[in-house]
Design a protein around this motif. Structure first.
Motif, PDB file in Angstrom:
ATOM      1  N   GLN C 304      40.503  46.690  48.995  1.00  0.00           N
ATOM      2  CA  GLN C 304      39.478  46.086  48.147  1.00  0.00           C
ATOM      3  C   GLN C 304      39.846  46.400  46.716  1.00  0.00           C
ATOM      4  N   GLY C 307      37.939  45.058  40.136  1.00  0.00           N
ATOM      5  CA  GLY C 307      38.181  44.093  39.073  1.00  0.00           C
ATOM      6  C   GLY C 307      38.381  42.689  39.605  1.00  0.00           C
ATOM      7  N   THR C 308      38.751  41.833  38.716  1.00  0.00           N
ATOM      8  CA  THR C 308      38.886  40.439  39.094  1.00  0.00           C
ATOM      9  C   THR C 308      40.217  40.216  39.800  1.00  0.00           C
ATOM     10  N   PRO C 309      40.243  39.277  40.718  1.00  0.00           N
ATOM     11  CA  PRO C 309      41.504  38.993  41.394  1.00  0.00           C
ATOM     12  C   PRO C 309      42.488  38.354  40.427  1.00  0.00           C
ATOM     13  N   GLU C 310      43.762  38.399  40.820  1.00  0.00           N
ATOM     14  CA  GLU C 310      44.785  37.771  40.010  1.00  0.00           C
ATOM     15  C   GLU C 310      44.482  36.281  39.893  1.00  0.00           C
ATOM     16  N   PRO C 311      44.796  35.720  38.729  1.00  0.00           N
ATOM     17  CA  PRO C 311      44.501  34.296  38.557  1.00  0.00           C
ATOM     18  C   PRO C 311      45.406  33.444  39.431  1.00  0.00           C
TER      19      PRO C 311
END
Lengths: 251, 236, 624
Positions: C304, C307-311
């Motif tokens: 998990q 932060g934000t997932p990779e773009p």
């Protein structure tokens, strides 16, 4: 019916704590077996022992007659075991369709190709599968922003891409709204019965368990205390006591 | 009675995905309130959001009359709001005594005052394990240590996230007695639980949370009497 | 036997300084998760400050020890100040951004030191009362060695007491494990971090000051030491102070044994030639046996990701295609626009863009952090150099040797690296780059050692600045397009799958480790091509092409451009290499200016230039 999964005497201890002690399980093709028990009963451990993420201290796991203990998860997958995770795991930076395309690329052993675009490979097949799990409209949405229930459907589609004989589903409906739950479980059971896929799933939601499982195995503190058809298990007094606990009895 | 903890229109996000939707919560001084719901319904997220531990949160939170919406977690804790996380998060390399030391904060007016000795009376099991590293304790012992560690901050209110999870029935009962004892000391408690029976034995009031929405707000008694509601939103 | 004992004592003594610096680094990393590249610089500052202070106070007992202690405290304050003014603003920034800031500090400290103390080495003052030698078991042992041997365990004891008997120490240990929980218990993490930086920096300063009576203060000691310190910290287990001591002992003993038995040969290789290589080999071996170091704890691998997932990666849209086309036109027309000096600057920039893009492929697409990517650039350069020097190959053939040698290097190094993950993996890549550097530096017969290999010139048809620009430019542009295509190929997707969720990838039949290994080789091959071109551009090859600073340059280019954008390395690489070239031609103090620019960029744009451009575009888009 043929036996898909045969687990015998499965045992695992974590530093002194015996999480799973001598569990036996059997699963036929097209059958749905629910593995239930209170939190900490050893369900997840049991699960991870079967899918290769953990190595048992003792016991055997046979899939289609073949001993799979000691094989890494990816090898077990190759043999035809699909899975969905409790905390859904998908490739967050890819679209739903690309996730399914990944599954096809792996199925066809095309992972190492350096030429061609992955986005074009098995596009139609992926769309068809998404259609089957009622996700066609969300095919281009990034997996990282999908709603919980949709991620589970996506995982199901990814598993189906490989034509599995056994599906391991860890808490498939955790965190979903009741309607979502019902529709996911109905969809799952329709598909697996049609394809003759055996399903082993753990589940907290008794509704889902009692309306979809053909058989239920109950774990308590690492031991299997019951195994049978839903109505038998429901009447079992040991199950009542352990699952609902002394507090559950009051409510 | 005055509100100890108040939450208005709380939204929370993990990355871009919204997980809490306009939550409204209110806990009066001296009250034990349960937040019940299934696995993944948003209980732990709520606790973390109240404590200021999430990166993206909207809405307002008040504690003891102060707007804590923009406060850092340590300021919130120092104001007297204690947090006992679901995963216990014991410092495994530290001994029981050292774990307690980490939680120690000055005494506070209007809140019970705790010392390691008093806590060892409350949790007799821990007394025998003073020098034991946290990593070598059972789940139940770790849960007790986690609560004791938070109490060392002399909080007036605590957020108890799933204290009964994964514990043997005997320990669960012990845990319930302890929480009742804390209530008698005058502590305000917001308790999250999956186990409705456990929550019912402790709480005066309850909120039911489902998919990030509050679905019920009322007395524990009325929740227990509402069969449909329980069927729909809770597991058992 | 006596000789051996004497060597052992020397080794133990020299371990002390290494341990002090390493303990500081390990403490800082343990709590803040920041890999402090500036730790060697703090060590250097400690040495210089101590020289000046001792000089100021006179060399008496009080003067010497007062100077050492004041230098230690001053360096501690510098560390704390850096934490407060810079790092504090960027804890929320993406992983590794803090590392960029510490590298900015490295550059600034180098120039400040040069400015204040001048370029000449300063001989260290003797410690009063601890000069000369004494007899032990009939052996002559320098008294100061005995002091050092006793000093490290003493520091170890003090640190142990600090961490086990004080509230502050207990908080630090708790924060090392679960920083957020400590905060939730009411501890102000800001001051905890500042305190940690003070302590870590002070230890580095003390290490620099305490080694003076045996050595000197010079301008190269910062990066010279940092590699050894990284090795010690990793071998000991990151975050473990006792581990750092054991590792410092191990490394120092092996080095001393190899130096003092320089004449011994093993299979034709003299012992002294293995001195530098040895510690990196030890590190590689230890990590293979114990992936988390001697006393380190397993980093809990969580699937998990916070932060934000990779773009998402999207194929080029119309805007990007037009921009790319325009850029290509400009590149083609450049010889008519600029003079030959700038044309060679542009050639170099293109080469570095390819180099940066190969690292971006590894880091962005593969999720593998490398601190030692110069290894493959340098191996490429040496591939050319060796082919020309030993076999007299023509450029057309020699340029093939570049990706070949780099690819083989990546194949060997990568096999070890992919067995680890996260920061340990990154450190191992650095160690391998240092191994390659040590070989180039010490295997003089083959590589020419420090002087390198000269006389590597393109054939006549490619020798004019313009022609070589077109040749190198064409190869680099093709290389870039290949790398870009790879990201969209099934293999690129497989790599991203392993990066996004190793757990899911494994459950989908993907052998993540094997694919990462393959990615290592591919990235190495492209870096090698860049290195080979670089050799022909400069006409020579030197160990510089394998150095830590070049590895860091590559990291800066990629991070500044944005790890997760395929166009990032183009901007980052071009901007950084042109900027550096211009600054060097403008001023002697280019390092500090570059360092300040890096720090400023990091503080102003904590999301990277690409991230900043993205959010700017977003804002413009919504306001329209």
């Amino acid at each position: 019916m043929s036996r898909v999964l045969e687990v015998r005497g499965l045992a695992k201890a974590f530093g002194g704590v015996r999480a799973v002690r001598g569990v036996d399980l059997d699963l036929q093709a097209g059958e749905m077996l629910a593995l239930i028990g209170p939190n900490g009963a050893g369900k997840s451990t049991c699960f991870n022992l079967i899918n290769g993420q953990l190595q048992p201290d003792n016991g055997s796991v046979r899939f289609l007659g073949r001993d799979v203990v000691g094989l890494p998860p990816r090898r077990i997958w190759r043999l035809g075991v699909g899975r969905t995770f409790q905390v859904a795991a998908t490739f967050a930076s890819m679209s739903a369709r690309e996730n399914v395309q990944m599954a096809f690329l792996s199925h066809h052993r095309r992972l190492r190709r350096l030429v061609g675009y992955a986005g074009d490979a098995y596009k139609q097949e992926a769309c068809d599968l998404l259609e089957r799990v009622e996700m066609r409209a969300l095919a281009d949405r990034a997996a990282g922003v999908l709603a919980y229930g949709d991620v589970k459907r996506l995982e199901l589609a990814m598993a189906l891409a490989h034509g599995p004989r056994l599906l391991l589903m860890d808490e498939p409906t955790a965190g979903m709204a009741p309607q979502e739950r019902r529709s996911l479980m109905t969809l799952t059971s329709e598909i697996v019965r049609k394809e003759g896929i055996a399903v082993l799933f753990t589940e907290h939601d008794m509704d889902a368990v009692f309306s979809h499982a053909d058989r239920i195995a109950v774990l308590d503190r690492g031991e299997k205390i019951a195994d049978g058809r839903p109505e038998e298990v429901r009447r079992d007094s040991r199950v009542q006591a352990s699952y609902l606990g002394s507090f559950g009895a009051q409510s | 009675m005055s509100a100890m903890l108040e939450v208005e229109a709380l939204d929370a996000f993990y990355g871009r995905a919204q997980v809490l939707y306009g939550l409204e919560l209110r806990v009066q001084k001296g009250e034990v309130v349960a937040l019940v719901g299934r696995n993944g319904a948003g209980k732990s997220t709520t606790m973390k959001a109240v404590m200021g531990l999430l990166a993206r949160v909207q809405g307002r939170r008040f504690f003891a009359g102060q707007d804590i919406s923009k406060w850092s977690p340590h300021s919130i804790a120092r104001a007297g709001l204690g947090y006992v996380p679901e995963e216990r998060r014991i410092f495994t390399e530290l001994t029981v005594e050292e774990n307690l030391e980490v939680g120690r904060q000055p005494q506070r007016a209007g809140a019970p005052c705790w010392t390691p000795e008093r806590l060892f009376e409350l949790f007799p099991n821990l007394a025998e394990l003073r020098r034991r590293p946290g990593g070598q304790m059972s789940g139940g012992e770790q849960q007790m240590l986690s609560i004791a560690r938070t109490l060392m901050g002399n909080p007036s209110t605590i957020l108890l996230d799933e204290p009964s999870e994964g514990l043997a029935p005997v320990i669960v009962e012990q845990m319930a007695q302890t929480i009742n004892a804390l209530k008698d000391e005058g502590l305000t408690v917001l308790l999250s639980e999956q186990n409705l029976g456990f929550a019912a034995a402790l709480a005066d009031r309850a909120y039911v949370i489902e998919s990030g929405h509050i679905r019920f707000d009322g007395s524990m008694q009325s929740l227990l009497e509402d069969e449909d509601l329980r069927q729909q939103h809770l597991s058992l | 036997m006596d000789l051996l004992l004497q060597q052992l004592l020397t080794g133990v003594a020299s371990a002390s300084g290494l341990f002090l610096v390493a303990s500081g680094l390990t403490i800082i990393f343990g709590v803040t998760r920041i890999v402090n590249f500036a730790h060697g610089s703090l060590y250097m500052l400690g040495a210089y400050l101590a020289v000046s202070l001792i000089d100021l106070f006179g060399g008496g007992h009080l003067g010497f020890w007062g100077g050492v202690i004041l230098a230690m405290l001053a360096v501690g304050l510098i560390g704390a100040l850096f934490e407060i003014t810079v790092l504090r603003r960027i804890y929320q920034a993406p992983e590794l951004f803090q590392l960029l800031a510490t590298f900015g500090l490295v550059l600034v400290v180098q120039d400040v030191t040069l400015l204040i103390w001048g370029p000449q080495d300063l001989l260290g003052p003797r410690a009063p009362g601890l000069t000369g030698a004494t007899q032990i078991f009939g052996l002559r042992v320098p008294v100061y060695d005995l002091f050092l041997i006793a000093f490290a365990p003493l520091v170890l004891l003090v640190l142990w007491l600090l961490f086990n008997r004080t509230r502050w120490g207990i908080l630090i240990r708790a924060a090392t494990q679960d920083q957020q929980m400590v905060t939730a218990l009411g501890v102000n993490q800001k001051w905890l971090f500042t305190g940690v930086f003070f302590l870590g920096a002070a230890l580095a300063g003390l290490g620099g000051a305490i080694q003076l009576p045996k050595g000197d203060a010079n301008l190269h000691m910062d990066l010279q030491l940092i590699a050894a310190v990284f090795v010690v910290v990793v071998v000991g287990g990151m975050g473990s102070i006792l581990g750092a001591y054991l590792a410092a002992l191990l490394i120092s003993l092996i080095r001393v044994l190899l130096i003092t038995n320089a004449q011994l040969t093993f299979g034709g290789i003299a012992a002294w030639q293995m001195e530098l290589v040895s510690m990196f080999l030890v590190m590689a071996l230890v990590l293979i046996a114990r992936p988390w170091g001697l006393l380190g704890r397993r980093e809990v691998a969580s699937d998990q990701r916070s932060g934000t997932p990779e773009p998402r990666l999207r194929p080029a849209d119309a805007t990007l295609r037009i921009a790319g086309g325009l850029l290509l036109v400009v590149l083609l027309g450049l010889p008519w626009i600029v003079g030959s000096y700038f044309l060679s600057v542009a050639t170099e920039a293109l080469i570095f863009v390819l180099f940066a893009a190969s690292l971006q492929f590894l880091m962005g697409v593969g999720g593998i952090i490398s601190f030692g990517h110069a290894a493959y650039f340098g191996l490429g350069a040496y591939g050319v150099g060796l082919a020309v020097r030993h076999w007299g190959m023509s450029m057309e053939v020699a340029l093939l040797a570049a990706p070949l040698l780099a690819g083989v290097g990546a194949l060997v190094f990568g096999w070890f690296c992919v067995r680890l993950s996260g920061v340990y993996l990154a450190m191992l890549t650095l160690a391998f780059a240092q191994i390659a550097w040590s070989i180039a530096f010490q295997w003089i017969d083959l590589t020419g050692g420090d002087n390198g290999i000269i006389g590597i010139w393109p054939p006549d048809w490619a020798s004019s600045v313009t022609n070589f620009y077109y040749l190198a430019g064409a190869i680099c542009v093709i290389g870039l397009l290949c790398l870009r295509h790879l990201a969209f190929s099934p293999f690129g997707y497989t790599l991203r799958a392993g990066r996004d969720s190793p757990l899911r990838a494994d459950a989908l039949g993907i052998d993540v480790r094997q694919h990462r290994w393959f990615a290592f080789v591919l990235a190495g091959v492209f870096a090698g091509i860049a290195g080979g071109l670089f050799a022909y551009l400069k006409g020579s090859v030197s160990p510089e092409t394998l150095s830590i600073s070049l590895s860091i340059d590559a990291l800066v280019m990629v991070l500044l451009g944005g790890v997760q954008t395929l166009t990032g390395p183009i901007f980052g690489g071009a901007l950084y290499s042109v900027l550096k070239n211009e600054l060097i031609s403008l001023t002697n103090y280019w390092r500090s200016i570059l360092g300040l620019i890096i720090v400023l960029l990091v503080v102003l744009f904590p999301q990277g230039l690409a991230g900043a451009a993205e959010s700017l575009r977003g804002r413009l888009g919504t306001s329209r």
